[in-house]
Write a protein that holds these residues in place. Structure first.
Motif, PDB file in Angstrom:
ATOM      1  N   THR A  33       0.854  -1.176   0.000  1.00 54.23           N
ATOM      2  CA  THR A  33       0.000   0.000   0.000  1.00 54.23           C
ATOM      3  C   THR A  33       0.899   1.237   0.000  1.00 54.23           C
ATOM      4  O   THR A  33       2.114   1.124   0.104  1.00 54.23           O
ATOM      5  CB  THR A  33      -0.920   0.037   1.233  1.00 54.23           C
ATOM      6  OG1 THR A  33      -0.115   0.085   2.405  1.00 54.23           O
ATOM      7  CG2 THR A  33      -1.840  -1.169   1.277  1.00 54.23           C
ATOM      8  N   ALA A  34       0.284   2.382  -0.097  1.00 56.43           N
ATOM      9  CA  ALA A  34       1.026   3.643  -0.061  1.00 56.43           C
ATOM     10  C   ALA A  34       0.213   4.667   0.728  1.00 56.43           C
ATOM     11  O   ALA A  34      -1.026   4.671   0.673  1.00 56.43           O
ATOM     12  CB  ALA A  34       1.278   4.151  -1.481  1.00 56.43           C
ATOM     13  N   GLY A  35       0.915   5.528   1.455  1.00 57.95           N
ATOM     14  CA  GLY A  35       0.235   6.581   2.193  1.00 57.95           C
ATOM     15  C   GLY A  35      -0.755   6.022   3.189  1.00 57.95           C
ATOM     16  O   GLY A  35      -0.465   5.083   3.922  1.00 57.95           O
ATOM     17  N   THR A  40      -4.396  -3.649   0.127  1.00 60.50           N
ATOM     18  CA  THR A  40      -3.566  -3.886  -1.040  1.00 60.50           C
ATOM     19  C   THR A  40      -4.441  -4.267  -2.229  1.00 60.50           C
ATOM     20  O   THR A  40      -5.596  -4.685  -2.069  1.00 60.50           O
ATOM     21  CB  THR A  40      -2.564  -5.023  -0.783  1.00 60.50           C
ATOM     22  OG1 THR A  40      -3.279  -6.267  -0.698  1.00 60.50           O
ATOM     23  CG2 THR A  40      -1.749  -4.787   0.484  1.00 60.50           C
ATOM     24  N   SER A  41      -3.887  -4.166  -3.412  1.00 63.59           N
ATOM     25  CA  SER A  41      -4.617  -4.584  -4.617  1.00 63.59           C
ATOM     26  C   SER A  41      -4.925  -6.075  -4.564  1.00 63.59           C
ATOM     27  O   SER A  41      -6.003  -6.513  -4.971  1.00 63.59           O
ATOM     28  CB  SER A  41      -3.804  -4.247  -5.863  1.00 63.59           C
ATOM     29  OG  SER A  41      -3.687  -2.851  -5.995  1.00 63.59           O
ATOM     30  N   GLY A  42      -3.984  -6.860  -4.048  1.00 65.50           N
ATOM     31  CA  GLY A  42      -4.223  -8.294  -3.914  1.00 65.50           C
ATOM     32  C   GLY A  42      -5.378  -8.590  -2.978  1.00 65.50           C
ATOM     33  O   GLY A  42      -6.220  -9.444  -3.265  1.00 65.50           O
ATOM     34  N   ARG A 144      -0.718   2.589 -10.127  1.00 64.53           N
ATOM     35  CA  ARG A 144      -0.014   3.739 -10.691  1.00 64.53           C
ATOM     36  C   ARG A 144       0.832   4.462  -9.640  1.00 64.53           C
ATOM     37  O   ARG A 144       1.903   4.976  -9.946  1.00 64.53           O
ATOM     38  CB  ARG A 144      -0.999   4.682 -11.375  1.00 64.53           C
ATOM     39  CG  ARG A 144      -1.581   4.015 -12.640  1.00 64.53           C
ATOM     40  CD  ARG A 144      -2.429   4.924 -13.465  1.00 64.53           C
ATOM     41  NE  ARG A 144      -3.688   5.221 -12.826  1.00 64.53           N
ATOM     42  CZ  ARG A 144      -4.292   6.398 -12.897  1.00 64.53           C
ATOM     43  NH1 ARG A 144      -3.777   7.388 -13.584  1.00 64.53           N
ATOM     44  NH2 ARG A 144      -5.439   6.597 -12.302  1.00 64.53           N
ATOM     45  N   ILE A 145       0.380   4.492  -8.405  1.00 62.17           N
ATOM     46  CA  ILE A 145       1.164   5.112  -7.336  1.00 62.17           C
ATOM     47  C   ILE A 145       2.423   4.293  -7.054  1.00 62.17           C
ATOM     48  O   ILE A 145       3.505   4.845  -6.899  1.00 62.17           O
ATOM     49  CB  ILE A 145       0.302   5.266  -6.055  1.00 62.17           C
ATOM     50  CG1 ILE A 145      -0.747   6.355  -6.242  1.00 62.17           C
ATOM     51  CG2 ILE A 145       1.182   5.559  -4.839  1.00 62.17           C
ATOM     52  CD1 ILE A 145      -1.825   6.357  -5.166  1.00 62.17           C
ATOM     53  N   LEU A 146       2.265   2.981  -6.980  1.00 64.46           N
ATOM     54  CA  LEU A 146       3.379   2.114  -6.606  1.00 64.46           C
ATOM     55  C   LEU A 146       4.394   1.931  -7.746  1.00 64.46           C
ATOM     56  O   LEU A 146       5.551   1.650  -7.486  1.00 64.46           O
ATOM     57  CB  LEU A 146       2.874   0.749  -6.149  1.00 64.46           C
ATOM     58  CG  LEU A 146       2.113   0.751  -4.823  1.00 64.46           C
ATOM     59  CD1 LEU A 146       1.452  -0.594  -4.582  1.00 64.46           C
ATOM     60  CD2 LEU A 146       3.050   1.105  -3.673  1.00 64.46           C
ATOM     61  N   GLU A 147       3.926   2.065  -8.964  1.00 66.16           N
ATOM     62  CA  GLU A 147       4.825   1.781 -10.089  1.00 66.16           C
ATOM     63  C   GLU A 147       4.973   2.989 -10.998  1.00 66.16           C
ATOM     64  O   GLU A 147       5.598   2.968 -11.998  1.00 66.16           O
ATOM     65  CB  GLU A 147       4.326   0.561 -10.861  1.00 66.16           C
ATOM     66  CG  GLU A 147       4.328  -0.676  -9.964  1.00 66.16           C
ATOM     67  CD  GLU A 147       4.097  -1.961 -10.693  1.00 66.16           C
ATOM     68  OE1 GLU A 147       3.621  -1.960 -11.845  1.00 66.16           O
ATOM     69  OE2 GLU A 147       4.403  -3.007 -10.122  1.00 66.16           O
TER      70      GLU A 147
END
Length: 147
Positions: A33-35, A40-42, A144-147
């Protein structure tokens, strides 16, 4: 007629979820995750798989699927290949289930309370489609945030 339209939308939108998962360059990012993002996406993919298998599979297709909602958010590191396989199976389940519907079944009461009330099958199916798209957007932004 609505059941045929919904079947097409479910297939389209769940295939978009599959595509988003496949677009992750680093499979490990499916579990990050971020922020202030908590899921998570998973885990969102597991949530869609579990929710749809229960709410459509068990309740409408009588598959007997037993849902463990907590595990949808606890499990980690499920291989992407498994997530994709399970999403493909959900697509088939929903397509087959909705093929057996007619307008009277669409307007029949959903077997259990939904949104704390008695609702029609059509209400629940439209609401679940919107829910898929909510999580699809979350997966897209997180990728998009993570990659």
């Amino acid at each position: 007629m609505l059941h045929h339209i919904l079947a097409g939308f479910y297939e389209r939108d769940l295939r978009s979820v599959v595509q988003e998962l496949l677009l992750f360059k680093d499979e490990q990012n499916l579990w990050k995750t971020a922020g202030s993002v908590r899921n998570t996406s998973g885990n969102l993919a597991l949530h869609l798989i579990g929710g749809l298998n229960f709410l459509i599979g068990t309740q409408l297709a009588h598959t007997g699927y037993k849902r463990n909602r907590d595990q949808e958010f606890i499990r980690k590191d499920v291989p992407r290949e498994e997530l994709v396989k399970d999403l493909e199976a959900v697509i088939q389940l929903i397509t087959q289930t909705l093929k057996g519907f007619d307008s009277s079944r669409m307007e029949a009461d959903y077997p259990i309370p939904f949104d704390d009330a008695t609702r029609s099958n059509s209400y629940v199916l439209v609401q679940l489609l919107a829910h898929i798209n909510y999580h699809l957007g979350q997966i897209n932004y997180l990728r998009r945030i993570l990659e």
